[in-house]
Design an enzyme around this catalytic site. Structure first.
Site, mmCIF file in Angstrom:
data_model
loop_
_atom_site.group_PDB
_atom_site.id
_atom_site.type_symbol
_atom_site.label_atom_id
_atom_site.label_comp_id
_atom_site.label_asym_id
_atom_site.label_seq_id
_atom_site.Cartn_x
_atom_site.Cartn_y
_atom_site.Cartn_z
ATOM 1 N N PRO A 210 -5.957 5.166 -25.579
ATOM 2 C CA PRO A 210 -5.132 4.003 -25.239
ATOM 3 C C PRO A 210 -5.015 3.835 -23.731
ATOM 4 C CG PRO A 210 -4.057 5.379 -26.894
ATOM 5 C CD PRO A 210 -5.204 6.169 -26.346
ATOM 6 N N GLY A 214 -2.871 1.972 -16.356
ATOM 7 C CA GLY A 214 -3.825 2.761 -15.578
ATOM 8 C C GLY A 214 -3.227 3.495 -14.394
ATOM 9 N N THR A 215 -1.889 3.671 -14.378
ATOM 10 C CA THR A 215 -1.245 4.282 -13.210
ATOM 11 C C THR A 215 -0.996 5.778 -13.371
ATOM 12 O OG1 THR A 215 0.958 3.743 -14.056
ATOM 13 C CG2 THR A 215 -0.088 2.117 -12.612
ATOM 14 N N THR A 285 3.036 -0.255 -17.876
ATOM 15 C CA THR A 285 3.433 -1.033 -19.048
ATOM 16 C C THR A 285 4.562 -0.366 -19.831
ATOM 17 O OG1 THR A 285 1.823 0.073 -20.484
ATOM 18 C CG2 THR A 285 1.073 -1.908 -19.307
ATOM 19 N N SER A 295 10.866 7.499 -16.259
ATOM 20 C CA SER A 295 12.174 7.285 -15.649
ATOM 21 C C SER A 295 12.012 6.258 -14.542
ATOM 22 C CB SER A 295 12.715 8.598 -15.068
ATOM 23 O OG SER A 295 13.985 8.414 -14.474
ATOM 24 N N GLU A 344 1.770 10.734 -25.135
ATOM 25 C CA GLU A 344 0.643 10.594 -24.203
ATOM 26 C C GLU A 344 -0.677 10.238 -24.881
ATOM 27 O OE1 GLU A 344 0.379 13.576 -21.193
ATOM 28 O OE2 GLU A 344 2.547 13.726 -20.935
ATOM 29 N N ILE A 350 1.076 2.908 -29.323
ATOM 30 C CA ILE A 350 2.367 2.223 -29.377
ATOM 31 C C ILE A 350 2.083 0.733 -29.240
ATOM 32 C CG2 ILE A 350 4.588 1.919 -28.195
ATOM 33 C CD1 ILE A 350 3.996 4.896 -27.128
ATOM 34 N N TYR A 554 11.445 14.965 -5.790
ATOM 35 C CA TYR A 554 10.134 14.322 -5.685
ATOM 36 C C TYR A 554 9.474 14.785 -4.393
ATOM 37 C CZ TYR A 554 7.059 10.345 -6.874
ATOM 38 O OH TYR A 554 6.004 9.548 -7.274
#
Length: 634
Positions: A210, A214-215, A285, A295, A344, A350, A554
């Site tokens: 799927p 593409g990020t 998406t 998140s 994943e 989905i 982060y």
């Protein structure tokens, strides 16, 4: 009746005041939620759920017409060093388009040892002949045609969907080194199309991966190199409609392929929002958010994706997984949604999601606070979490990241603005005695009812003052928030000058935040030295999403790789050591980027042998022939 068909559209969105916002009930589209559900399942007649004149979404099927095939974001948007050696951002899609960044060059030279005279030359264009040929049986293609499923075997389309945005993926693309890529790209337009595609794949033993936006930064989209079967990239970009909005229950039923910016714009046209805003919301998406347990920056008031989902529909080789009703909570054994959230792409596709929505906030206000040091800043955030008064977004940057942000300050437009900035700097550093090489900054976003926002703002600033924090203005907060959406473009610029870098994140208990930040940055520096990196690395962090018991941290990491023959191998060894250090300091494997292939060798350690076995058992039952064989997680 409470359900209304939602308007379509593409592009970015902005906040609106209540005076300029009204709910538009479109003539001929008012109907009940149950009626909307029926029409949502009839994909070939789906136009009845979308108002006349609406657009299909931001991206066409050939996304490479809009987006880079070997870098981040839009083709017309990038950081460059112009002929004068000044930083500049191209294009008109962002507010910084055309602006000059006079401090960027000096910052790069100081922190990376890089110079404009040391330039790499990436492969300028895609050589179709280098892309592996498509492998597909005529019987499979004929069945797709009979089912009226749109597909292509075009090399550029296949290559574009063969990767996410991990450093090693983009590096290989820039060098023109292409590994295994999908053999076919298919474009379902609705849930029923996906059912047909999965049935055909099962019939012919085809592998499906799927593809959402593409990020991915976890190698989740890479094709397993040893996969001998035909690989199909199932691109959900044409599944991009809002089927209905239920005003009474404050829910919306949405195709999983809708891009974040389109979702918020379309909801906003009806006076609502979801509030889920990851850094990648221009491209990622809804289905991808669910599949990776995502998140967003405004998690503090809207929640993470698992808090925003009411109902999920997923197509698997065994059939469709969905709950029997859309009630707010069910005590019916383990929640099947949590088999889907974070799956994943290993269990199915989905296709549709019912989400919680809220009225667009009446008022939004930015802010920033400067602290004398990182320790004071973390202590302030901890107190804000204790009092449960966190604004929509609060992000605390360490000093290195503050200096980085300062380097991205655009050229001053007027003498007056320059004077004000100078006065602020004088007040903070000279009058208040803050050390510019130690201080740190938090950026803030408040939103909601105007009166409550102003009360909330005062409460947060009062807490900050107790820890030595000084209000640093709305402009800094707004600029920091806006830069979040363009920061990824800098990595492409860095690669042009022998600089490579990546981000990674974790969640950690409050009492481990400071130690984890310190130890991970020190580990990165030590590993770089041991691996022969000639120049000091850039290692920085920020504390972001907040919880009662901890926070998300982060990290950004990068270095100059001149003199290193295999920079990607060295980088991955250093990042692996950094992840080991995170786990040793009580951090999680990931907070919101997922596992993919990049981090899966740690998964068993993180969830226990029994937990890992449970996941394998679910995979075996739902997909015994490994149709969804992307190789993530397991």
């Amino acid at each position: 009746m409470a359900a209304v068909a939602a308007p379509g559209g593409g592009g970015g969105g902005g906040s609106q005041s209540a005076a300029h916002r009204r709910l538009r009930i479109l003539s001929g589209h008012l109907r009940s939620a149950s009626e909307a559900d029926l029409s949502a399942s009839q994909c070939r007649g789906r136009a009845t759920t979308t108002p006349p004149g609406s657009q299909s979404g931001t991206f066409p099927k050939r996304r490479q017409e809009v987006l880079k095939w070997n870098g981040w974001g839009y083709n017309d948007s990038k950081f460059i060093f112009n002929k004068k050696g000044q930083g500049e951002f191209t294009g008109k899609r962002y507010r910084i388009g055309g602006l000059i960044f006079p401090l960027l060059k000096d910052w790069v030279e100081k922190n990376f040892g890089a110079g404009l005279e040391h330039k790499t030359t990436p492969k300028a264009s895609l050589n179709i002949s280098d892309v592996p040929p498509s492998i597909a049986s005529e019987e499979f293609l004929q069945d797709l045609q009979n089912a009226k499923i749109s597909y292509t075997q075009e090399a550029e389309s296949r290559l574009f969907r063969a990767h996410g945005h991990c450093l090693h993926e983009i590096f290989l693309l820039r060098e023109g080194l292409f590994k295994r890529v999908p053999d076919i790209v298919v474009w379902p337009e609705c849930h029923d199309d996906v059912v047909k595609i999965v049935e055909i794949a099962c019939k012919h033993n085809i592998c499906i991966i799927p593809y959402g936006g593409g990020t991915s930064v976890s190698s989740a989209l890479e094709c397993p190199p040893d996969e001998k079967r035909t690989i199909v990239s199932l691109d959900t970009s044409q599944m991009n409609r809002i089927h209905w909005i239920d005003e009474k229950n404050l829910t919306a039923h949405v195709d999983a392929g809708i891009v974040g910016q389109d979702l918020e714009k379309q909801l906003g046209e009806s006076g609502y929002c979801m509030g889920h805003e990851p850094d990648s919301m221009e491209f990622s998406t809804l289905g991808g958010w669910v599949a990776t347990r995502a998140s967003g920056m405004k998690k503090n008031i809207y929640g993470n994706i698992e808090d925003l989902v009411v109902h999920i529909k997923m197509v698997t080789p065994k059939g469709v997984i969905q709950k029997s009703c859309q009630g707010p909570r069910m005590s019916t054994g383990p929640d099947i949604h949590h088999f889907i959230l974070g799956s994943e792409g290993i269990l199915g596709v989905i296709t549709e999601v019912t989400i919680k929505i809220r009225p667009v906030p009446e008022y939004q206000k930015y802010g920033s606070v400067v602290f004398p040091n990182f320790e004071k800043g973390v202590a302030c955030l901890r107190e804000v979490a204790k009092q449960r008064c966190a604004p929509a977004s609060i992000r605390l940057m360490d000093n290195a990241q503050f200096q980085f942000g300062h380097a991205l300050k655009p050229q001053v437009a007027s003498i007056f603005t320059s004077l004000l900035d100078g006065l602020k700097k004088f007040y903070i550093t000279k009058f208040k005695g803050f050390d510019p090489n130690v201080l740190c900054v938090a950026t803030l976003v408040f939103e909601g009812d105007r009166e409550k926002v102003l009360q909330h703002e005062k409460q947060v600033y009062d807490i900050a003052a107790k820890f030595g924090g000084l209000a640093a203005g709305e402009d800094n907060g707004q600029r920091g928030y806006m830069m979040t959406f363009v920061i990824a473009y800098l990595r492409d610029l860095g690669m042009d000058y022998y600089m490579i870098g990546e981000s990674f994140e974790t969640s950690v208990p409050w009492d481990r935040v400071l130690d984890l930040c310190k130890n991970v940055k020190e580990r990165i520096t030590r590993e770089c030295k041991e691996k022969g990196v000639q120049f000091p690395p850039f290692a920085t962090c920020r504390v972001t999403q907040m919880y009662d018991s901890g926070a998300c941290v982060y990290f950004y990491m990068g270095f100059n790789y001149r003199g290193i023959s295999d920079p990607i191998r060295v980088y991955e060894e250093i990042e692996t050591a950094a992840r080991d250090e995170i786990l040793a300091n009580g951090g999680s494997l990931s907070h919101h980027h997922g596992v993919g292939k990049l981090r899966k060798h740690w998964l068993k350690e993180c969830v226990s042998d029994v937990g890992f076995g449970m996941l394998k058992s679910i995979k075996q039952f739902v997909d015994p022939n490994n149709i969804f064989g992307n190789g993530n997680l397991l």
